[in-house]
Design an enzyme around this catalytic site. Sequence first.
Site, PDB file in Angstrom:
ATOM      1  NE  ARG B 126      -4.039  -2.020   2.069  1.00  0.00           N
ATOM      2  CZ  ARG B 126      -3.881  -3.118   2.802  1.00  0.00           C
ATOM      3  NH1 ARG B 126      -2.866  -3.203   3.638  1.00  0.00           N
ATOM      4  NH2 ARG B 126      -4.733  -4.117   2.705  1.00  0.00           N
ATOM      5  CE  LYS B 147      -1.208  13.008 -14.654  1.00  0.00           C
ATOM      6  NZ  LYS B 147      -1.590  14.012 -15.702  1.00  0.00           N
ATOM      7  CD  GLU B 189       6.426  17.366 -22.502  1.00  0.00           C
ATOM      8  OE1 GLU B 189       6.005  18.444 -22.040  1.00  0.00           O
ATOM      9  OE2 GLU B 189       5.666  16.400 -22.759  1.00  0.00           O
ATOM     10  CE  LYS B 231       4.547  17.899 -14.628  1.00  0.00           C
ATOM     11  NZ  LYS B 231       4.615  16.649 -15.365  1.00  0.00           N
ATOM     12  CD  GLU B 241      -4.407  15.747 -14.693  1.00  0.00           C
ATOM     13  OE1 GLU B 241      -4.578  14.612 -14.307  1.00  0.00           O
ATOM     14  OE2 GLU B 241      -3.830  16.037 -15.740  1.00  0.00           O
ATOM     15  NE  ARG B 245      -0.449  17.443 -12.701  1.00  0.00           N
ATOM     16  CZ  ARG B 245       0.110  16.640 -11.808  1.00  0.00           C
ATOM     17  NH1 ARG B 245      -0.168  16.771 -10.531  1.00  0.00           N
ATOM     18  NH2 ARG B 245       0.946  15.709 -12.175  1.00  0.00           N
ATOM     19  CG  ASN B 249      -2.618  18.322 -20.776  1.00  0.00           C
ATOM     20  OD1 ASN B 249      -1.652  17.564 -20.667  1.00  0.00           O
ATOM     21  ND2 ASN B 249      -3.708  18.205 -20.047  1.00  0.00           N
ATOM     22  CG  HIS B 252       0.601  17.256 -24.176  1.00  0.00           C
ATOM     23  ND1 HIS B 252       1.460  18.324 -24.209  1.00  0.00           N
ATOM     24  CD2 HIS B 252       1.304  16.224 -23.632  1.00  0.00           C
ATOM     25  CE1 HIS B 252       2.636  17.967 -23.685  1.00  0.00           C
ATOM     26  NE2 HIS B 252       2.567  16.696 -23.327  1.00  0.00           N
ATOM     27  CG  HIS B 256      -1.869  12.845 -25.907  1.00  0.00           C
ATOM     28  ND1 HIS B 256      -2.437  13.346 -24.752  1.00  0.00           N
ATOM     29  CD2 HIS B 256      -0.599  12.518 -25.579  1.00  0.00           C
ATOM     30  CE1 HIS B 256      -1.544  13.337 -23.779  1.00  0.00           C
ATOM     31  NE2 HIS B 256      -0.417  12.834 -24.248  1.00  0.00           N
ATOM     32  CG  HIS B 269       5.427  12.732 -25.585  1.00  0.00           C
ATOM     33  ND1 HIS B 269       4.057  12.654 -25.708  1.00  0.00           N
ATOM     34  CD2 HIS B 269       5.654  13.703 -24.653  1.00  0.00           C
ATOM     35  CE1 HIS B 269       3.485  13.522 -24.889  1.00  0.00           C
ATOM     36  NE2 HIS B 269       4.430  14.173 -24.235  1.00  0.00           N
TER      37      HIS B 269
END
Lengths: 367, 367
Positions: B126, B147, B189, B231, B241, B245, B249, B252, B256, B269
């Site tokens: 956990r 993340k 990025e 960031k 998020e 946040r 993107n 993106h 994506h 990417h």
Amino acid sequence: MSQTVELKVDLGERSYPIYIGENLIGDTGAYLNKHGFKTGSPILIVTDETIAPYYLDTVVNSLRSAGYTVVTHIVPAGEQTKSLSMLEAIVTTALTGNLDRNSAVIALGGGVIGDLAGFVAATYMRGIRFIQIPTTILAHDSSVGGKVAVNHKLAKNIIGAFHQPDYVLYDVTTLRTLSPREVRSGLAEMVKHGLIWDEAFVDWLEESASKLLNLDLDALKYGIHQGCRIKSVVVAEDERENDLRAILNLGHTIGHALEAVAGYGELLHGEAIAIGMVGASLLAQKLGYSSDIYTRTKALLQKFELPVSLPKHYDVDAIMEAMSHDKKFKEGKMVFVIPTAIGKVEINRNVPAEWVRETVEQLKGEA
Amino acid sequence: MSQTVELKVDLGERSYPIYIGENLIGDTGAYLNKHGFKTGSPILIVTDETIAPYYLDTVVNSLRSAGYTVVTHIVPAGEQTKSLSMLEAIVTTALTGNLDRNSAVIALGGGVIGDLAGFVAATYMRGIRFIQIPTTILAHDSSVGGKVAVNHKLAKNIIGAFHQPDYVLYDVTTLRTLSPREVRSGLAEMVKHGLIWDEAFVDWLEESASKLLNLDLDALKYGIHQGCRIKSVVVAEDERENDLRAILNLGHTIGHALEAVAGYGELLHGEAIAIGMVGASLLAQKLGYSSDIYTRTKALLQKFELPVSLPKHYDVDAIMEAMSHDKKFKEGKMVFVIPTAIGKVEINRNVPAEWVRETVEQLKGEA
């Protein structure tokens, strides 16, 4: 109309209520509504093949009447269902059912379903909301504390998270479908909550054993309320399991070892910890605490028709070996939860392993 | 001796430092020690087959010299390694290596390793502690924000958690083993971080493009420091998020979609989001913002030798279809991050889907 009790589990931002009452599952939709869930996001119900025939339609109909889109996933009953492959299968259902960040997962069932569905909720899109609808007495324990997990082939509950539900809807009328043996097993955890924290509750349990065994709804509501209250106080003080929370393991060190060495289905969890609690009271005696603790613990468990002795065929070496995996051994000493009075326990880090072996032997002699 | 920069990511109780410097991986043991890790609990290093031959021995030897027990798990390189079955395999290594609650997982590698190893750390028992040692420029992005996730066959990053590292050890000398194409992709990025937040950093990027492309260590340290700083400020204001946040993107939404329709390995990417950022600047123009944004964005990306146009063979319908899965469509409108000046963006929820289609068409015409 019977009264619904509301108990608050106090965890700061993550606080949540437990509603305990009769015929609540027919109001599942109204409760979702009350808790601010929008009808635009689908709701996923996870349940098992044993529970589904009894209660799934009621829950689904209640949600649909309230305007919610419902997705269901029914898993086989039993501990082996708590696996990563089941998580993957449920996530497939969630994705094809278009669950989004505002969706919720409802766990409809006992501890296994709560653990599995809770872990889905903890990890789907990095965490969505989660609602528990327990259908066992044992789940009064697992529905407080936020511990969710699946098993790995080498260890139980080893892959998991802490993920608190938004609320728990405890409908005591669903407990009527439990077998008498499951009822007794669930009540063992209720007894444990009394023994670690609250002598007055132990007094009540002594008086109310037969009502509880007969599933008297008022007695169940009171007992579940008190059990949840005690657990929530302990968890509130120690959410991430550092120290105090360990007292919840009364009877569990020996109990887990018995479960590990027992054949499949031979001992239910509550039966194993009942024997473990007698063991802990025997250790208390060796440590110099009053022998009344032992006498009263044993008599209480007997009132609940729970086992208080170890069947002769159990191998003491195997039990000791299983306990050593529990990582509570350290240089010949073990960590144990020891009752120091009725309603009081201590964490003792100096229990000689030899005393534990003697105790396990003694448990074979208990009548 | 060159200086190591320390940047604090400010997340209250979960705050952590990012150390950026040269030849830091040889001090992995000393950093663990400094952060209070006891030698009694084994340390698990997760890395991939590409990285292991270069850096694994150095990290392992540093840990062993400092007295730590080390367990390693090497996975195949690439996105497909982020799976639940890989999680299960790594947990097998953790269990057989006796990892306990006080152990740590070290992610040695790029974003894929950070996501996978981080999710192991988030869920093993956990949640245990987690350390990132990024070996790509792109990872300056993924190492801030907490993340972590694995993929499901139907969706990327859909099973995951928020789990902050104890610290990040960014050794810029490890970036020398990146291919020029990976360097450019990672720098995309970094450019994005400038464009969303900080015109002065964009000025510096315009001046320093060739130094960065040539892996000048001082330029890398400064650029990574600024990228991580931007960031971390955004993440600190919105850890879970919700809103702010989303500005991360930029580029993106289109990016994506391009990754989704591109053949395997066709677009990295950073390359996809470079094209996406040009697309966002074209949308800005349609929305009435200065055309300078478009001109400067495109010129900057060209300095970094990144693609700014869409190869002719891409199917516009397929790209639009891929974007609709992003769930950012709503009644013919889309949510987009739109640059409103250099170093400033807004979340615009009213971009007509038709304009997006026009923009994708236009991207094919960019030289």
